[in-house]
Design an enzyme around this catalytic site. Structure first.
Site, PDB file in Angstrom:
ATOM      1  N   GLY A 212      42.782  40.878  39.186  1.00  0.00           N
ATOM      2  CA  GLY A 212      43.646  40.877  40.359  1.00  0.00           C
ATOM      3  C   GLY A 212      43.331  42.009  41.309  1.00  0.00           C
ATOM      4  O   GLY A 212      42.192  42.462  41.393  1.00  0.00           O
ATOM      5  N   SER A 213      44.363  42.483  41.978  1.00  0.00           N
ATOM      6  CA  SER A 213      44.154  43.461  43.046  1.00  0.00           C
ATOM      7  C   SER A 213      43.979  44.871  42.498  1.00  0.00           C
ATOM      8  O   SER A 213      44.471  45.196  41.419  1.00  0.00           O
ATOM      9  CB  SER A 213      45.355  43.449  43.994  1.00  0.00           C
ATOM     10  N   GLY A 216      47.587  46.462  41.987  1.00  0.00           N
ATOM     11  CA  GLY A 216      48.287  45.959  40.806  1.00  0.00           C
ATOM     12  C   GLY A 216      47.593  46.368  39.517  1.00  0.00           C
ATOM     13  O   GLY A 216      48.239  46.748  38.544  1.00  0.00           O
ATOM     14  N   GLY A 217      46.280  46.302  39.525  1.00  0.00           N
ATOM     15  CA  GLY A 217      45.525  46.650  38.332  1.00  0.00           C
ATOM     16  C   GLY A 217      45.655  48.119  37.975  1.00  0.00           C
ATOM     17  O   GLY A 217      45.829  48.477  36.806  1.00  0.00           O
ATOM     18  N   GLU A 236      39.886  43.777  35.995  1.00  0.00           N
ATOM     19  CA  GLU A 236      38.899  43.533  37.044  1.00  0.00           C
ATOM     20  C   GLU A 236      39.661  43.702  38.340  1.00  0.00           C
ATOM     21  O   GLU A 236      40.608  42.944  38.613  1.00  0.00           O
ATOM     22  CB  GLU A 236      38.354  42.110  36.883  1.00  0.00           C
ATOM     23  N   CYS A 273      35.966  37.071  43.510  1.00  0.00           N
ATOM     24  CA  CYS A 273      35.756  38.488  43.196  1.00  0.00           C
ATOM     25  C   CYS A 273      34.296  38.878  43.416  1.00  0.00           C
ATOM     26  O   CYS A 273      33.983  40.061  43.499  1.00  0.00           O
ATOM     27  CB  CYS A 273      36.174  38.781  41.771  1.00  0.00           C
TER      28      CYS A 273
END
Lengths: 499, 499
Positions: A212-213, A216-217, A236, A273
Site C-alpha cells: 500500500g501507501s 500507511g505502511g 511494500e 507499484c
C-alpha cells in the site's frame, strides 16, 4: 449483497479471530497432521474454487474498481497460478531447508552433538490487502498464499476499495480451508482502519505483510516495531522504478521506446507499484512529439478510490511545482462515469525536466501513484550514471541500451543492482511474472525489508523460523528430520546435498 | 599498549569510516573482482593470523576479562574454526541461492521472460561486540565473519570490557584484509557508547548485528527502526533457556542432572547467553542436597565488568524478592582478585519456588546474567506442560526424559518448538557447536528476529539481498547467473536442481 452490510470489524471480534488463529497455528505447523502434500491440496482446492468463480469475481471487482472484466479475469488466473505454483513449492519440500549434522567426536571446536535444523511456520500472519490488485495482492493473493503454504494461519485486513469482492473471495477461502480439513481459525477477513491497527499489535500475530501507501505502511511498520515484542513487518510502500535509456537505444528504436514507456505508465491507469515514474533520456532525444502523442491517445480510466484520486492530483501538483519542470503532455480526464462513492477518471500527464533538477529534488524521485511520469534529460553518460546512483530504492529499474553501449551498460548495472530488486533489460518494470526466480522487493522505500520478496516461491521465507533439535531420539523427531526421510525431502546432510 | 590510548572514536571518524565502508562495498560485492574463492581466502588468512597469535590474544583477554587462558585459547580456536567453516560455505556457493528461469512463451500467467536471481551483499554492516566472548562474539567473531563472507564491509563497535584485546584483534583483521587485497574500508573498529549509537543511524550502514543486554539491544533496535530508512537490526538480547526434567529422569539419573545443571549454570560464571535460568523439577525431587553441594563447590570467578557485576547483584535481588522464592544454596563470593576498574568475583546462587509462582511472575522468566538460576517445582505433567507454554522466547531449551516418558516428551516438544531456536535432548543449553545445522536465535526477547541465526553457515542470510536480472544479455550478467556457470555454482534452473 449490500456494501452497508460489510461493517467494520469490532475490536472484540479482531481479538477473537487472532485467538482462533493462534489455536489453529499449532495444528497447521504439525507436519504429521499437516504434511506438505496436505498444505498443497489446500492451495490447489482454493485455486480450483477461484477458477470456478472467476466470472462472478471479476464482475464484482469490476463494479467496485472499474478495472475492466478482461484485466480482472486475467488477474484471477494469475492468482490461481500463484496458488498452483506455491502448491508445487510446498510439495517440493526444499523450502523447509532441512539440514542434518550427525554427531562428530573430535578434539576442540569441531566436536558436535547430533543437530537437525528445519524451518517451521512463524505463527499467525496479518495480511493487508492492496487496492490495485483485487485478487493477486488481496484476500487470496500472494501474501495469503505464501503464509498458508508456509503453514501459517492468516487474518486478512480487507482493502476498503473492494469490500464485496473481498468478502466473496473470503467465503471461497474459508470453504477451501474447510474442505481441506483445516482447523477453524486458519483464515479470517476483517474490515476497517482500526481493525488493521489492532491486528499488527495483537500479541498472537507473529508477522505482517502489507502492500500500500508509504504513509500507511510506515504507520503500521512503526506499530510493529514498537510492540513489547516487535514482529517482522513486510511492507511494500512506494517505488519510483526509473528507466535509463542510452542515446544509441533512442537512435535505434526511439518510437518504440516512447510508445512502450507510455504504455507502461498508463497500464492499469498508472496504478501499479512497478509503474516507471522517471524516464532518463539523452538531451535532444527528439521523442517529445511521440511521447505527447502516446499520452494523448491513452484512454483515461477511473481511479481506484477517491483517496487514491486525491493523492494522484496532489502528487501531480507537487511535480508540476518543482523547479525546472515543464508539462510535456496531458490527456483530458474524460467523462466521469463513476457511481456514488467512486473516484473520477484521470488522464495521463507527462512532465519533463533536466536530469540535474530531478536528482537535486528528492520529491521527484518519490512515487506518485497514478498515470504520470517525468522525462529526465541527461547531458552525458556521466550524468546518467550519477542520476542512477542518486535514485532511492525501487522494486524494479529498466535499462534500454544497444550492443555498442557496453561501457555505460556495465556502469549502470553496477550501480543499479543495489538500488532495486529487479533489473529489466530492454523492457519495462510493469509485469511481474510469478516464477521461481522472481524478486519483488527492493531497498527502502520500495519495501521495509530488502532481503525478502512478496512474489514467487521464496516469499515463503518471510513466514518461516528455524528450529534445531539436538540429540533427539529419532522417533520423537519431526518426520522431516528423520534419517529415514519419510517425507522424501531434499536436505544438506553432514555438509553435502543428500543424493 | 595502554588502555588510555584507546580513546572513544569521534563522530567525524565514525562518519569517515562509514563512508570508507560504503566505498569498499561495491568492489567487495563484485563477484568478478571478488569471487567466492577470494572471499574464502580472506577468511582463511584471518583464521591463520588468529591461530598464530592465539597465545598473545588469550593473554590480553585474560588480563581484561579474567576468563582464564585455557578457556580463552579454546575460544580463539573456536573463532578460527568458524572462519574456516564459513570459508567452506563461501566456496560451496549455495549461499548465493542462484535461481534461473529461462523465458517461457505461454498464454496467460505462466508466460515469463528470462529471469535470474541471486543474493548479493546488503552493504556495510555494523557489528556490536559482546562482553562474554572476547573472540567468538567480538571483533573477529561470528557476525564479522558472516558479514565478510557475505561480501559486506564491517565496522565493529568494540565492547568496553576488553578494549586492548579488541584493538589487537582489529590489527590482525586489517592486516588479513590488506593481505587479501581487500579495499580500504573493508573493516574498521570504533570505540565508545556514542560511536555505537551513531553507527546504527549512519545512512551508509545497511544492517546491524548485536549481542548484549536487553536494554542496550532494545535502544539500538529502536534507533534502527526509527531511521528514515529503517535497517534490519539482528540483536541477541536475553534468554532464560529453561530446562524441563521428568520424574522418571530424576529417578534414573538425579545426581547426574543436579551436577550437570549446576555445571551449566556456572560455566563461564553464568555469563553465557545460553545459561539455563530455570530448571523444572517434579515436587519432591530430592535433589536439594545434591544441588546445594554442587553450588557450594563451584569456584567463584570475577564478573566480566563492573556493570555486569552490578546487574547480576540487582537481578539476583529481584529474584530473591519474588513471591514464593526460597534460597536453595549460595557459594561465597570468594576473594576479589580484581585490579582497578575490574569487577569483583561472584559466587553462584540457586533459588527455588513452586512452578505456579514462577509462571505467574514474568520477572522470574527474565534472564539474570551471571551464576544464578531458579529451580521450579511442578506438581504434575499438566503443570509442567503449562509452564513450558508460558515461557518467553529462548535461544535454547532442554528436556530431560526417559524412554517411558513418550507422552510428556511429545507434549513438551510440541509446545517448545515455537519457543526456542534449539531444543536440547538430555543435555544442557550451554555449548553452541559451529556447524551447518546450528540455530542460534529464538523468539523475542532471545533475539529481535526469530527467522535468523547468528551462528553457523545460515547466518550469512542476514546480510544478503536478492536481485533478479530480467532479459539481460549473457555477457552482461554476473558470472554466477550465466548458463555457462563459470563459478561452478549449484542452482535451481527452471524449477529443478541443476545436476
Amino acid at each position: 449483497m449490500n456494501e452497508t452490510l460489510i461493517a467494520e470489524t469490532s475490536a472484540a471480534e479482531v481479538e477473537s479471530r487472532c485467538r482462533a488463529a493462534a489455536a489453529a497455528s499449532a495444528e497447521l505447523a504439525d507436519l504429521a497432521a499437516w504434511p506438505p502434500s496436505r498444505r498443497a491440496s489446500l492451495l490447489l482446492g482454493l485455486a480450483a474454487a477461484l477458477d470456478a468463480s472467476a466470472a462472478e469475481l471479476a464482475g464484482l471487482a469490476d463494479a467496485e474498481t472499474g478495472l475492466g472484466s478482461g484485466r480482472l479475469t486475467g488477474e484471477v488466473a494469475r492468482t490461481t497460478w500463484q496458488l498452483q505454483l506455491l502448491a508445487d513449492v510446498v510439495a517440493d519440500g526444499a523450502f523447509l531447508e532441512v539440514i542434518i549434522d550427525h554427531a562428530r567426536a573430535a578434539e576442540g571446536p569441531q566436536a558436535r552433538p547430533d543437530l537437525r535444523r528445519m524451518l517451521q511456520p512463524i505463527g499467525p500472519v496479518a495480511v493487508y490487502a492492496a487496492a490495485n490488485f483485487p485478487f493477486a495482492f488481496s484476500v487470496a493473493g500472494g501474501d495469503t498464499a505464501a503464509a498458508l503454504a508456509a503453514g501459517c494461519p492468516v487474518v486478512v485486513k480487507a482493502h476498503p476499495g473492494h469490500p464485496r469482492t473481498s468478502q466473496r473471495t473470503a467465503e471461497l477461502v474459508l470453504q477451501a480451508c474447510r474442505d481441506a480439513g483445516a482447523p477453524d481459525g486458519t483464515f479470517w477477513l476483517v474490515h476497517g482502519f482500526e481493525a488493521g491497527r489492532q491486528l499488527v499489535t495483537d500479541p498472537r500475530i507473529k508477522a505482517a505483510a502489507f502492500t500500500g501507501s508509504p504513509r500507511g505502511g510506515r504507520a503500521l511498520f512503526d506499530l510493529a516495531a514498537s510492540r513489547p515484542d516487535p514482529i517482522p513487518f513486510y511492507g511494500e510502500l512506494g517505488s519510483i522504478n526509473p528507466v535509463f535509456v542510452t542515446a544509441a537505444a533512442v537512435a535505434a528504436r526511439g518510437a518504440e521506446i516512447a510508445a512502450g514507456f507510455v504504455g507502461s505508465v498508463t497500464l492499469g491507469n498508472g496504478q501499479f507499484c512497478t509503474k516507471p515514474g522517471l524516464l532518463f533520456l539523452p538531451a535532444g532525444h527528439g521523442l517529445a512529439d511521440a511521447l505527447a502523442e502516446a499520452v494523448r491517445s491513452a484512454r483515461p480510466a477511473r481511479m481506484l478510490t477517491p483517496e487514491i484520486s486525491d493523492g494522484f492530483r496532489s502528487g501531480a501538483r507537487d511535480i508540476a511545482d518543482a523547479d525546472g519542470i515543464r508539462l510535456l503532455a496531458a490527456a483530458p480526464d474524460g467523462q466521469a462515469e463513476a457511481g456514488p462513492g467512486q473516484a473520477p477518471a484521470a488522464g495521463a500527464v507527462l512532465y519533463t525536466a533536466p536530469a540535474a533538477d530531478v536528482t537535486r529534488q528528492p520529491r521527484l524521485a518519490q512515487e506518485c501513484f497514478g498515470p504520470t511520469s517525468v522525462v529526465a534529460e541527461y547531458r552525458d553518460e556521466d550524468e546518467l550514471v550519477e542520476a542512477a546512483a542518486a535514485m532511492p530504492g525501487s522494486l524494479a529499474v529498466a535499462i534500454h541500451a544497444e550492443p555498442g553501449d557496453e561501457q555505460v551498460s556495465r556502469r549502470l548495472l553496477e550501480v543499479l543492482r543495489s538500488r532495486a530488486g529487479r533489473i529489466v533489460w530492454n523492457g519495462w518494470p510493469t509485469g511481474v511474472a510469478v516464477t521461481w526466480a522472481m524478486q519483488h522487493g527492493g531497498p527502502w522505500p520500495a519495501t521495509t525489508g530488502s532481503i525478502h520478496t512478496s512474489v514467487g516461491p521464496t516469499a515463503l521465507r518471510r513466514f518461516l523460523v528455524p528450529v534445531t533439535y539436538q540429540g533427539t531420539p529419532a522417533h520423537l523427531l519431526p518426520g522431516a528430520l528423520q534419517d529415514a526421510n519419510p517425507l522424501g525431502l531434499p536436505a544438506r546432510v553432514d555438509g553435502e546435498a543428500r543424493g
